[in-house]
Write a protein that holds these residues in place. Structure first.
Motif, short mmCIF file in Angstrom:
data_model
loop_
_atom_site.label_atom_id
_atom_site.label_comp_id
_atom_site.label_asym_id
_atom_site.label_seq_id
_atom_site.Cartn_x
_atom_site.Cartn_y
_atom_site.Cartn_z
N ALA A 18 0.93 -1.25 -0.05
CA ALA A 18 0.08 0.03 -0.03
C ALA A 18 0.83 1.28 0.03
CB ALA A 18 -0.97 0.03 1.17
N PHE A 19 1.57 1.37 -1.06
CA PHE A 19 2.86 2.30 -1.18
C PHE A 19 2.29 3.69 -1.08
CE2 PHE A 19 6.00 4.52 -3.87
CZ PHE A 19 6.97 4.47 -2.88
N ASP A 20 2.79 4.59 -0.39
CA ASP A 20 2.26 5.89 -0.09
C ASP A 20 0.87 6.10 0.21
OD1 ASP A 20 4.85 6.69 -0.41
OD2 ASP A 20 4.68 7.77 -2.31
N SER A 21 0.14 5.29 0.53
CA SER A 21 -1.35 5.35 0.66
C SER A 21 -1.92 4.72 1.75
CB SER A 21 -2.07 4.74 -0.54
OG SER A 21 -1.68 3.36 -0.66
N ALA A 177 16.06 6.50 0.29
CA ALA A 177 15.53 5.49 -0.05
C ALA A 177 14.60 5.37 -1.39
CB ALA A 177 14.59 5.09 1.29
N ARG A 178 14.34 6.71 -1.82
CA ARG A 178 13.36 6.74 -2.98
C ARG A 178 14.29 6.52 -4.35
NH1 ARG A 178 8.00 8.00 -2.83
NH2 ARG A 178 7.32 8.51 -0.84
N PHE A 221 6.16 -2.82 -5.32
CA PHE A 221 6.47 -1.34 -5.55
C PHE A 221 7.78 -0.98 -5.15
CE2 PHE A 221 1.64 -0.60 -5.94
CZ PHE A 221 1.72 -0.25 -7.31
N HIS A 222 8.20 -1.24 -3.74
CA HIS A 222 9.35 -0.67 -3.26
C HIS A 222 10.19 -1.67 -2.48
CE1 HIS A 222 8.13 -0.41 1.09
NE2 HIS A 222 7.10 -0.56 0.72
N VAL A 249 7.22 -6.16 7.29
CA VAL A 249 7.43 -5.31 6.09
C VAL A 249 8.64 -4.13 6.62
CG1 VAL A 249 5.21 -5.53 5.06
CG2 VAL A 249 5.54 -3.61 6.68
N ILE A 250 9.03 -3.44 5.64
CA ILE A 250 9.63 -2.14 5.86
C ILE A 250 8.81 -1.15 6.56
CG2 ILE A 250 11.32 -0.36 4.66
CD1 ILE A 250 12.09 -2.37 2.77
N SER A 251 9.19 -0.67 7.42
CA SER A 251 8.52 0.72 7.86
C SER A 251 8.70 1.87 7.38
CB SER A 251 8.70 0.75 9.52
OG SER A 251 7.88 1.96 9.95
N GLY A 252 7.84 2.46 6.44
CA GLY A 252 8.03 3.29 5.60
C GLY A 252 9.12 3.10 4.51
#
Length: 295
Positions: A18-21, A177-178, A221-222, A249-252
């Motif tokens: 749920a990337f960026d959402s 990270a981005r 996604f990431h 999962v990765i946090s943020g």
């Protein structure tokens, strides 16, 4: 003299696909005790806060001034005592919490009477996406989207879950990270990645935590691109699953990782991970249901 207290919870964004959402609020807090006085003064009483020089350079002050400026108002000077449980640059929403605190300082001092929707809009404009801001402001699990300048969201409580956070000693800036993420996805990749997110949220909403955990760990996604930035990524996921987590999962943007488990089982999971990874700080966290509070 005006005096008030602001408490803003940490947040963990993405939950895998749920990337960026999507974001959840956690019971680690940024706390500000504010009272008017003749001059501005920021006092840090936590090791997790950065060193400060002048109040003009303080991020929270800058956001508060920026908010007041939009209404052509002047902030009265204050003494601000800042305490934080939220480690910086670890994927736990420290910048979103600080941005919200800044907006709320202006809201209180300038008597703006901003609604939650207005604060969410201000915060999202500052952060660029609403996931951390919405969770820290509203509490619980918040699924959100930014459409032009409108933020649409749905809040879910997730009261039956708790989280275990594995926090490394090093920082990872969101920009770094981005930079490892691809600029484009094929139509097939995007359709598959977004469908995983849809099933994840539906599973959480219906209480099917087993399915939710499976979807969390299938992100496209990431996480495949950021995993190489986290030394213990695969091992933490594997060991957390063995100890009872239904999804890790990765946090943020990282570098912290977050494992979800049923309420009451987090302590044993945290103990297991701490023994295996003594170089990490492992914390049990509850889902904060209230969001930002003013006292």
């Amino acid at each position: 003299m005006t005096a008030f207290r602001i408490s803003v919870p940490a947040s963990s964004a993405n939950l895998g696909p749920a990337f960026d959402s999507a974001g959840i609020a956690l019971n680690l807090y940024l706390t500000l005790e504010v009272e008017t006085q003749d001059e501005w003064e920021f006092i840090h009483v936590s090791d997790l806060l950065p060193t400060i020089t002048t109040y003009e350079e303080h991020f929270i002050y800058q956001i508060a001034k920026q908010t007041a400026d939009q209404f052509d108002l002047v902030l009265p000077p204050c003494k601000v005592r800042v305490t934080s449980d939220i480690p910086l640059a670890r994927g736990l929403g420290s910048s979103a919490a600080a941005a919200l605190a800044g907006v709320e300082i202006a809201n209180q001092l300038c008597h703006l009477n901003l609604s939650s929707e207005a604060i969410l809009k201000f915060g999202t404009a500052l952060e660029g996406h609403p996931d951390n801001i919405a969770a820290s402001l509203l509490g619980g699990l918040v699924i959100s989207t930014l459409e032009e300048e409108e933020v649409h969201y749905v809040k879910l409580p997730l009261s039956e879950l708790e989280a275990v956070i594995s926090i490394p000693s090093f920082e990872l800036r969101t920009e770094e990270a981005r930079n490892v993420l691809p600029d484009h996805f094929t139509r097939k990749q995007a359709a598959t990645a977004s469908s995983l997110s849809n099933v994840l949220i539906a599973a959480l909403a219906s209480g099917n935590v087993k399915l939710a955990g499976e979807m969390m760990e299938k992100d496209l996604f990431h996480e495949p691109y950021r995993a190489g930035l986290l030394p213990h990524y695969e091992k933490i996921k594997r060991e957390a699953k063995l100890a009872g987590s239904f999804g890790t999962v990765i946090s943020g943007a990282g570098p912290s990782m977050i494992s979800f488990t049923r309420k009451g089982t987090g302590r044993s999971l945290a103990q297991h991970l701490q023994e295996l990874f003594p170089d990490l700080q492992v914390k049990v966290a509850q889902i904060d249901q209230e969001g930002m509070q003013i006292y």
